[in-house]
Design an enzyme around this catalytic site. Sequence first.
Site, PDB file in Angstrom:
ATOM      1  N   CYS A   1       0.831  -1.228   0.235  1.00  0.00           N
ATOM      2  CA  CYS A   1       0.118   0.298   0.085  1.00  0.00           C
ATOM      3  C   CYS A   1       1.186   1.498  -0.075  1.00  0.00           C
ATOM      4  CB  CYS A   1      -0.920   0.075   1.206  1.00  0.00           C
ATOM      5  SG  CYS A   1      -1.960  -1.111   0.894  1.00  0.00           S
TER       6      CYS A   1
ATOM      7  N   ARG B   1       3.814  -0.211  -4.919  1.00  0.00           N
ATOM      8  CA  ARG B   1       3.675  -0.452  -3.123  1.00  0.00           C
ATOM      9  C   ARG B   1       2.707  -1.241  -3.978  1.00  0.00           C
ATOM     10  NH1 ARG B   1       6.671   2.056   0.310  1.00  0.00           N
ATOM     11  NH2 ARG B   1       5.253   1.233   1.858  1.00  0.00           N
TER      12      ARG B   1
ATOM     13  N   TRP C   1      -2.278  -2.641  -1.778  1.00  0.00           N
ATOM     14  CA  TRP C   1      -2.483  -4.344  -1.769  1.00  0.00           C
ATOM     15  C   TRP C   1      -3.376  -4.901  -0.493  1.00  0.00           C
ATOM     16  CZ3 TRP C   1      -0.043  -7.890   1.190  1.00  0.00           C
ATOM     17  CH2 TRP C   1       0.482  -8.914   0.841  1.00  0.00           C
TER      18      TRP C   1
ATOM     19  N   ASN D   1      -1.503   2.310   5.469  1.00  0.00           N
ATOM     20  CA  ASN D   1       0.141   1.733   5.529  1.00  0.00           C
ATOM     21  C   ASN D   1      -0.091   0.528   6.764  1.00  0.00           C
ATOM     22  OD1 ASN D   1       2.598   1.391   4.375  1.00  0.00           O
ATOM     23  ND2 ASN D   1       1.573   0.142   4.258  1.00  0.00           N
ATOM     24  N   GLY D   2      -0.167  -0.649   6.557  1.00  0.00           N
ATOM     25  CA  GLY D   2       0.221  -1.025   7.762  1.00  0.00           C
ATOM     26  C   GLY D   2      -0.996  -2.516   7.915  1.00  0.00           C
TER      27      GLY D   2
ATOM     28  N   GLU E   1      17.692 -16.803  -6.978  1.00  0.00           N
ATOM     29  CA  GLU E   1      17.796 -15.927  -7.310  1.00  0.00           C
ATOM     30  C   GLU E   1      17.311 -16.201  -9.023  1.00  0.00           C
ATOM     31  OE1 GLU E   1      16.389 -13.482  -5.689  1.00  0.00           O
ATOM     32  OE2 GLU E   1      16.715 -11.900  -7.795  1.00  0.00           O
TER      33      GLU E   1
ATOM     34  N   LYS F   1      12.937 -14.541  -9.759  1.00  0.00           N
ATOM     35  CA  LYS F   1      12.607 -13.854 -10.624  1.00  0.00           C
ATOM     36  C   LYS F   1      11.599 -14.454 -11.957  1.00  0.00           C
ATOM     37  CE  LYS F   1      13.551 -11.018  -9.387  1.00  0.00           C
ATOM     38  NZ  LYS F   1      14.020  -9.982  -8.644  1.00  0.00           N
TER      39      LYS F   1
ATOM     40  N   GLU G   1       8.059 -15.190  -9.943  1.00  0.00           N
ATOM     41  CA  GLU G   1       7.575 -13.587  -9.757  1.00  0.00           C
ATOM     42  C   GLU G   1       6.665 -12.691 -10.599  1.00  0.00           C
ATOM     43  OE1 GLU G   1      11.113 -11.362  -8.507  1.00  0.00           O
ATOM     44  OE2 GLU G   1       9.252 -10.540  -6.986  1.00  0.00           O
TER      45      GLU G   1
ATOM     46  N   HIS H   1      18.589 -36.666  -4.705  1.00  0.00           N
ATOM     47  CA  HIS H   1      17.947 -37.565  -3.895  1.00  0.00           C
ATOM     48  C   HIS H   1      16.220 -36.870  -4.494  1.00  0.00           C
ATOM     49  CE1 HIS H   1      21.149 -38.284  -2.587  1.00  0.00           C
ATOM     50  NE2 HIS H   1      21.619 -36.926  -3.025  1.00  0.00           N
TER      51      HIS H   1
ATOM     52  N   LYS I   1       5.641  -4.254  -4.196  1.00  0.00           N
ATOM     53  CA  LYS I   1       7.310  -4.232  -3.805  1.00  0.00           C
ATOM     54  C   LYS I   1       8.263  -3.824  -2.841  1.00  0.00           C
ATOM     55  CE  LYS I   1      11.742  -1.783  -5.707  1.00  0.00           C
ATOM     56  NZ  LYS I   1      12.260  -3.357  -6.220  1.00  0.00           N
TER      57      LYS I   1
HETATM   58  C1  F6R Z   1      12.639  -9.829  -5.418  1.00  0.00           C
HETATM   59  C2  F6R Z   1      11.849  -8.593  -4.706  1.00  0.00           C
HETATM   60  C3  F6R Z   1      11.158  -9.359  -3.105  1.00  0.00           C
HETATM   61  C4  F6R Z   1      12.416  -8.248  -2.201  1.00  0.00           C
HETATM   62  C5  F6R Z   1      12.046  -8.538  -0.762  1.00  0.00           C
HETATM   63  C6  F6R Z   1      12.798  -7.802   0.240  1.00  0.00           C
HETATM   64  O1  F6R Z   1      12.294  -9.120  -7.017  1.00  0.00           O
HETATM   65  O2  F6R Z   1      11.892  -7.297  -4.718  1.00  0.00           O
HETATM   66  O3  F6R Z   1      12.046 -10.924  -3.103  1.00  0.00           O
HETATM   67  O4  F6R Z   1      13.769  -8.591  -2.427  1.00  0.00           O
HETATM   68  O5  F6R Z   1      10.630  -8.454  -0.285  1.00  0.00           O
HETATM   69  O6  F6R Z   1      12.425  -6.736   0.124  1.00  0.00           O
HETATM   70  P1  F6R Z   1      13.296  -5.150   0.069  1.00  0.00           P
HETATM   71  O7  F6R Z   1      14.738  -5.651  -0.326  1.00  0.00           O
HETATM   72  O8  F6R Z   1      13.390  -3.854   0.677  1.00  0.00           O
HETATM   73  O9  F6R Z   1      13.604  -6.016   2.074  1.00  0.00           O
END
Ligand code: F6R
Length: 603
Positions: free
Chosen positions: A2, A31, A78, A104-105, A476, A480, A483, A499, A598
């Site tokens: 949010c 967000r 969100w 937000n929260g 990672e 990606k 996501e 395994h 994000k």
């Molecule tokens: C993936 C992504 C998330 C953030 C995670 C932590 O692409 O962006 O997995 O890495 O939410 O976010 P930060 O780095 O802002 O603490």
Amino acid sequence: MCGIVGFCSNRETELNATEILIDCLSKLEYRGYDSAGIALINKNDLEIRKAKGRLSNLENLIEKSPVEGHLGIGHTRWATHGEPSDINSHPHTDVSNDIAVVHNGIIENHAKLREWLEKHNVVFRSETDTECVAHLIDFHYNGDLLLAVTEALKRLEGSYALAVVCKSDPESIVVAKKDCPLIIGRADDFNLIASDVTPLLEYTREVQYLEDNQVAKITCDNVEIFDEDNILRDVEISHVDWDMQSAQKNGFEHFMLKEICEQPYALEQTYKARVYGGKLDLGEMSEFVKEAKKVVIVGCGTAYHAGVVAKYAIEHYARIPVEVDVASEFRYRDPIINSDDLCIVISQSGETADTLQAMRIFKTKGAKIIAITNVVGSTVSREADYVMYTQAGPEIAVASTKAFTTQLMCVYLLTCALIKDEEKSIELMNELKDIPQKAQTIVDRQEEIQRFASNQFNKSKVFYFGRQSDFAISLESALKLKEINYTHSEAFAAGELKHGPIALVDENTLVVASCCNSKLYDKMDSNMKEVKARGAKVLAITFEKNDAFNSVADEIIPIPNTEAFLSPILSVIVTQLYAYYCSINRGNDPDHPRNLAKSVTVE
Ligand code: F6R
């Protein structure tokens, strides 16, 4: 999670509050984009527009039913409590629609508050936790909005960044914060608020960071900030020198592609911020780093993966034990931390709820903390003992790319500082110096990666595997793809395949094998043969001129030569581009992946 915004000018203003609020929301859409809404004080009335879905739905609504005013608040959602719907969209109001709130929260005791308010004849309209805040403020309102908010806050448990407007107090916005970010932008004839700095940059570069448990009253020409004891605080105004351009798409179709392509520059900036004339300068933290006997790293998601890469590098080069954990697990596992451990917190936003809590555990153990973060003034940066900033500039796309590789640059620089043998440390630093230019050669190969993605984007399963730091980067890479392509993708340590995971492999599987450690080429070759024998297609990512996998891999994407333990910073650019182009081929919007936001400021 949010985003909230607010804008406050005087009644004579020529500025269009609706336009400014929408513009600010557009920069916070990363967000959350389940719904958006605004509340404006128009003359002495309170007008609300809100709509489910992306911000464009709200814009369409406003086009049909215009609204204006000199002061207002806005929200991009969100969803946590209550499905995405018009009715659950913020702003939420009290029963008589005099008070509007954006939040937000998460209000953790919302069920109890709701029950109590219902006993006092409040009829709820939405399923949200936020609505009870509007009713509580109304309950305490007696002609003084600031006081009413302060009283209501005493009854809230959980996290919040709140902005509140009231019809009977038409010249002010009251804001409050606990465990969620809130920034006040100071301009000449007006003031603004937002969940992060980016929306403010268009209007001002002078900002104030609200601290937890502070409440502020904002008018067009004044900001008063009070602490939890209602004492007026003098909060420093900081200047933000982020470049506005970096928050624009600049001709790229998506922020994600732009941010992938910015990595060579961002890496160079991050390197240069700490290395002058061939010498590493960690400032005040150098002495403390040199003494470290054990390193503990926490982060979430991509930031956690940077920690996993760091573990391999630090243990290999500096021979110091490293523990790395996801913050949400670390905080509940009763960790053993000594006061002389070097604790590293990695967070792009610097606001991730679990990461913040993990950092606070480090504090209670008396340990010193280095934060690696991208956002100047973020909570992590303010609470840590030392900060290494990733010089990535604003990262707007939800899927992290340039923040990740610059986090890696920071952990590699820390590794250089941890190495006892000065010669070895200088060697590694020299190797790092060339990384930005090597990253550029991968960005320049994007058409090749795009072609590969257009043939392989609809594989139903994609498995990433590798050994040592190739495994770390597989984590990672798989994230990606999940996501933004919504493909079932997993990362495996290549040796673990037999395994269990190999049972999943069939002709609908693509295996991406990261192979950048020459000592393990033979092992990787066998693993690739094993999956090929079960019908999988294999893409190998390895160093240029390495022909070890020519006969086994269906496709090879080479990366420039570097140290095996540094290779993740390069190989990940291939998998970022692969994920991006798969997502485009599927017709997804890579900047706004479903169900994600994000900044995860709730647990
Ligand atoms: C993936 C992504 C998330 C953030 C995670 C932590 O692409 O962006 O997995 O890495 O939410 O976010 P930060 O780095 O802002 O603490």
